[in-house]
Motif scaffolding. Structure first.
Motif, PDB file in Angstrom:
ATOM      1  N   ARG A 147      -6.618  11.122  -1.069  1.00 21.87           N
ATOM      2  CA  ARG A 147      -7.712  10.340  -0.485  1.00 21.87           C
ATOM      3  C   ARG A 147      -8.471  11.146   0.568  1.00 21.87           C
ATOM      4  O   ARG A 147      -9.698  10.987   0.723  1.00 21.87           O
ATOM      5  CB  ARG A 147      -7.176   9.024   0.073  1.00 21.87           C
ATOM      6  CG  ARG A 147      -6.639   8.117  -1.037  1.00 21.87           C
ATOM      7  CD  ARG A 147      -6.268   6.729  -0.582  1.00 21.87           C
ATOM      8  NE  ARG A 147      -5.696   5.970  -1.689  1.00 21.87           N
ATOM      9  CZ  ARG A 147      -6.412   5.370  -2.649  1.00 21.87           C
ATOM     10  NH1 ARG A 147      -7.730   5.443  -2.635  1.00 21.87           N
ATOM     11  NH2 ARG A 147      -5.792   4.693  -3.608  1.00 21.87           N
ATOM     12  N   ASP A 162       2.336   4.580  -1.261  1.00 23.32           N
ATOM     13  CA  ASP A 162       0.873   4.545  -1.300  1.00 23.32           C
ATOM     14  C   ASP A 162       0.326   3.407  -0.441  1.00 23.32           C
ATOM     15  O   ASP A 162      -0.663   3.582   0.287  1.00 23.32           O
ATOM     16  CB  ASP A 162       0.382   4.352  -2.737  1.00 23.32           C
ATOM     17  CG  ASP A 162       0.681   5.547  -3.635  1.00 23.32           C
ATOM     18  OD1 ASP A 162       1.078   6.604  -3.115  1.00 23.32           O
ATOM     19  OD2 ASP A 162       0.502   5.401  -4.864  1.00 23.32           O
ATOM     20  N   ASP A 204      -8.152  10.655   9.049  1.00 20.94           N
ATOM     21  CA  ASP A 204      -9.422  11.314   8.780  1.00 20.94           C
ATOM     22  C   ASP A 204     -10.207  11.503  10.079  1.00 20.94           C
ATOM     23  O   ASP A 204     -10.785  12.568  10.336  1.00 20.94           O
ATOM     24  CB  ASP A 204     -10.225  10.469   7.788  1.00 20.94           C
ATOM     25  CG  ASP A 204     -11.436  11.200   7.223  1.00 20.94           C
ATOM     26  OD1 ASP A 204     -11.697  12.343   7.647  1.00 20.94           O
ATOM     27  OD2 ASP A 204     -12.118  10.630   6.365  1.00 20.94           O
ATOM     28  N   LEU A 260      -7.328   9.676  -8.944  1.00 20.63           N
ATOM     29  CA  LEU A 260      -8.173   9.763  -7.753  1.00 20.63           C
ATOM     30  C   LEU A 260      -9.328  10.746  -7.943  1.00 20.63           C
ATOM     31  O   LEU A 260     -10.206  10.852  -7.076  1.00 20.63           O
ATOM     32  CB  LEU A 260      -7.335  10.189  -6.541  1.00 20.63           C
ATOM     33  CG  LEU A 260      -6.252   9.208  -6.071  1.00 20.63           C
ATOM     34  CD1 LEU A 260      -5.453   9.810  -4.920  1.00 20.63           C
ATOM     35  CD2 LEU A 260      -6.850   7.870  -5.649  1.00 20.63           C
ATOM     36  N   SER A 295      -2.015   4.520   2.650  1.00 20.84           N
ATOM     37  CA  SER A 295      -3.436   4.219   2.448  1.00 20.84           C
ATOM     38  C   SER A 295      -4.056   3.583   3.685  1.00 20.84           C
ATOM     39  O   SER A 295      -5.225   3.839   4.018  1.00 20.84           O
ATOM     40  CB  SER A 295      -3.624   3.288   1.249  1.00 20.84           C
ATOM     41  OG  SER A 295      -3.407   3.961   0.035  1.00 20.84           O
ATOM     42  N   ASN A 309      -0.874  10.494  -2.511  1.00 19.53           N
ATOM     43  CA  ASN A 309      -1.924   9.522  -2.219  1.00 19.53           C
ATOM     44  C   ASN A 309      -2.700   9.876  -0.959  1.00 19.53           C
ATOM     45  O   ASN A 309      -3.943   9.832  -0.951  1.00 19.53           O
ATOM     46  CB  ASN A 309      -1.320   8.126  -2.089  1.00 19.53           C
ATOM     47  CG  ASN A 309      -2.375   7.049  -1.905  1.00 19.53           C
ATOM     48  OD1 ASN A 309      -3.163   6.781  -2.788  1.00 19.53           O
ATOM     49  ND2 ASN A 309      -2.397   6.437  -0.732  1.00 19.53           N
ATOM     50  N   VAL A 323      -5.110   6.340   6.267  1.00 16.82           N
ATOM     51  CA  VAL A 323      -6.071   7.395   5.922  1.00 16.82           C
ATOM     52  C   VAL A 323      -7.295   7.397   6.836  1.00 16.82           C
ATOM     53  O   VAL A 323      -7.691   8.464   7.333  1.00 16.82           O
ATOM     54  CB  VAL A 323      -6.487   7.292   4.445  1.00 16.82           C
ATOM     55  CG1 VAL A 323      -7.652   8.232   4.146  1.00 16.82           C
ATOM     56  CG2 VAL A 323      -5.311   7.623   3.539  1.00 16.82           C
ATOM     57  N   PRO A 362      -7.564  -2.346  -5.230  1.00 18.28           N
ATOM     58  CA  PRO A 362      -7.496  -1.165  -4.363  1.00 18.28           C
ATOM     59  C   PRO A 362      -6.725  -1.385  -3.067  1.00 18.28           C
ATOM     60  O   PRO A 362      -6.059  -0.477  -2.579  1.00 18.28           O
ATOM     61  CB  PRO A 362      -8.980  -0.857  -4.079  1.00 18.28           C
ATOM     62  CG  PRO A 362      -9.715  -1.453  -5.219  1.00 18.28           C
ATOM     63  CD  PRO A 362      -8.944  -2.673  -5.618  1.00 18.28           C
ATOM     64  N   HIS A 416      -1.394  10.313 -10.661  1.00 11.68           N
ATOM     65  CA  HIS A 416      -2.096   9.664  -9.545  1.00 11.68           C
ATOM     66  C   HIS A 416      -3.244  10.527  -9.045  1.00 11.68           C
ATOM     67  O   HIS A 416      -4.348  10.014  -8.781  1.00 11.68           O
ATOM     68  CB  HIS A 416      -1.109   9.377  -8.414  1.00 11.68           C
ATOM     69  CG  HIS A 416      -1.671   8.503  -7.333  1.00 11.68           C
ATOM     70  ND1 HIS A 416      -2.127   7.229  -7.563  1.00 11.68           N
ATOM     71  CD2 HIS A 416      -1.881   8.734  -6.003  1.00 11.68           C
ATOM     72  CE1 HIS A 416      -2.579   6.693  -6.435  1.00 11.68           C
ATOM     73  NE2 HIS A 416      -2.443   7.593  -5.478  1.00 11.68           N
ATOM     74  N   GLN A 467     -10.770  13.243  -1.453  1.00  8.84           N
ATOM     75  CA  GLN A 467     -11.932  12.471  -1.918  1.00  8.84           C
ATOM     76  C   GLN A 467     -13.047  12.472  -0.871  1.00  8.84           C
ATOM     77  O   GLN A 467     -14.219  12.569  -1.196  1.00  8.84           O
ATOM     78  CB  GLN A 467     -11.528  11.028  -2.220  1.00  8.84           C
ATOM     79  CG  GLN A 467     -10.765  10.819  -3.511  1.00  8.84           C
ATOM     80  CD  GLN A 467     -10.428   9.348  -3.728  1.00  8.84           C
ATOM     81  OE1 GLN A 467     -10.092   8.627  -2.782  1.00  8.84           O
ATOM     82  NE2 GLN A 467     -10.513   8.892  -4.968  1.00  8.84           N
TER      83      GLN A 467
END
Length: 339
Positions: free
Chosen positions: A189, A154, A165, A218, A158, A185, A161, A100, A214, A192
């Motif tokens: 995320r 990605d 957020d 996810l 990543s 990506n 994120v 990951p 992708h 998610q």
């Protein structure tokens, strides 16, 4: 869709040895890039191995492999015990394909594209012309190259994120559009983490199939969809919030203004635009950001990093208000404006 990062190097001391070491710094970088290209860290994820084991697994000539592995030990990427080599903590966490936290996507692209381009920096400075133009049609024509490029994107976004957020009230948002969002990506995320989000990834048609795969992986394909298009010529998707991450630095200042204005026109009243790049300080001194900007010289027709104040002017001139700017990750800045 070009995204890059760079290491921070301390200022060189007034010492000929320090100058020599700086001049040879590319050697250490190439050790890491080559090890990633060979899949060394992924191979060692199976367990410790001798130099002979590595030669057999990776089909290498024995000459130089011992020095190569020991140099990686000296860099802290590998550990050696009783003649056997294993991944160090950083390599085990970030350089094993399929894990990951894999960050090797950027390294793979750096090895293939940026490393040769930097060898032509003199020509770039003399001509102002890119030395390894990021021709996406050529990238898209080769599935292996395209997948490597998307993996690079990605691996970069990543890392951002969690900060993205934390910097925005996503729980109160309905529709989000990631403009130039590659295979989705970042938006995937975020979705998610926030079941309320519905979104659209907007990018060139060649990314449609990888994006669908992708987003499905996810687990958000029922809420996040891909829409093909060109953000200069096509209408942007309807959304309450738009994101442009590692996009504006690919383009000239005039093109950046055009894209920001287009986002403003497409957003509803109360909507927001989030822009992030490795923006420069007003008195540029951060080497990592300056190296990113030189990367743009080498691979784009008119791109560069740009000061935070310049980004604010793009947003202000388009009509955005309530603009705030925040540190993002190790060397990025996030600017947020509201309509």
């Amino acid at each position: 869709m070009t995204a890059v990062t760079a290491p921070v190097t301390a200022p060189v001391a007034a010492d000929p040895v320090a100058i020599k070491r700086l001049g040879n710094a590319f050697c250490a970088a190439k050790l890491l890039l080559t090890a990633t290209e060979l899949g060394l860290f992924s191979a060692l994820d199976a367990g410790p191995a001798t130099a002979g084991d590595v030669c057999a697994a990776l089909e290498l000539n024995p000459r130089g492999v011992g020095d190569f592995l020991n140099a990686l030990v000296a860099l802290g990427l590998l550990e050696r015990e009783n003649g056997r080599y294993r991944n160090g903590p950083a390599a085990a966490q970030f350089l094993v394909r399929g894990k990951p936290g894999y960050s090797g996507g950027f390294l793979e692209r750096a090895n293939r594209m940026l490393y040769p381009a930097w060898g032509k920096l003199t020509e770039a400075l003399r001509t102002g012309a890119p030395q390894a133009p990021a021709n996406f049609s050529q990238v898209a024509a080769n599935p292996a190259v395209l997948n490597a490029f998307l993996a690079m994107m990605d691996s970069v976004n990543s890392l951002l994120v969690p900060d993205i957020d934390a910097r925005f009230a996503w729980d109160s948002v309905g529709r989000v559009a990631d403009i130039g969002g590659a295979r989705g990506n970042l938006l995937g995320r975020l979705a998610q983490a926030h079941p309320n989000l519905r979104g659209t990834v907007f990018d060139l048609p060649t990314v449609a199939e990888p994006a669908a795969e992708h987003l499905a992986s996810l687990g958000v394909a029922d809420r996040v969809v891909f829409r093909p298009g060109d953000f200069f010529t096509d209408d942007l998707p309807a959304a309450d919030v738009m994101i442009m991450g590692h996009v504006l630095h690919d383009w000239s200042p005039q093109e950046r203004r055009r894209l920001v204005a287009k986002c403003y026109a497409a957003l509803p009243p109360g909507g927001a635009l989030l822009v992030y790049d490795a923006m420069l300080d007003e008195e540029p001194a951060d080497l990592s950001k300056l190296l990113v900007s030189i990367n743009m010289l080498l691979v784009t027709e008119g791109g560069s990093e740009y000061p935070v104040s310049e980004c604010v002017s793009y947003l202000t001139d388009a009509g955005f208000t309530g603009i705030t700017c925040h540190p993002l990750g190790a060397d990025n800045t996030l600017a947020i404006g509201y309509k």
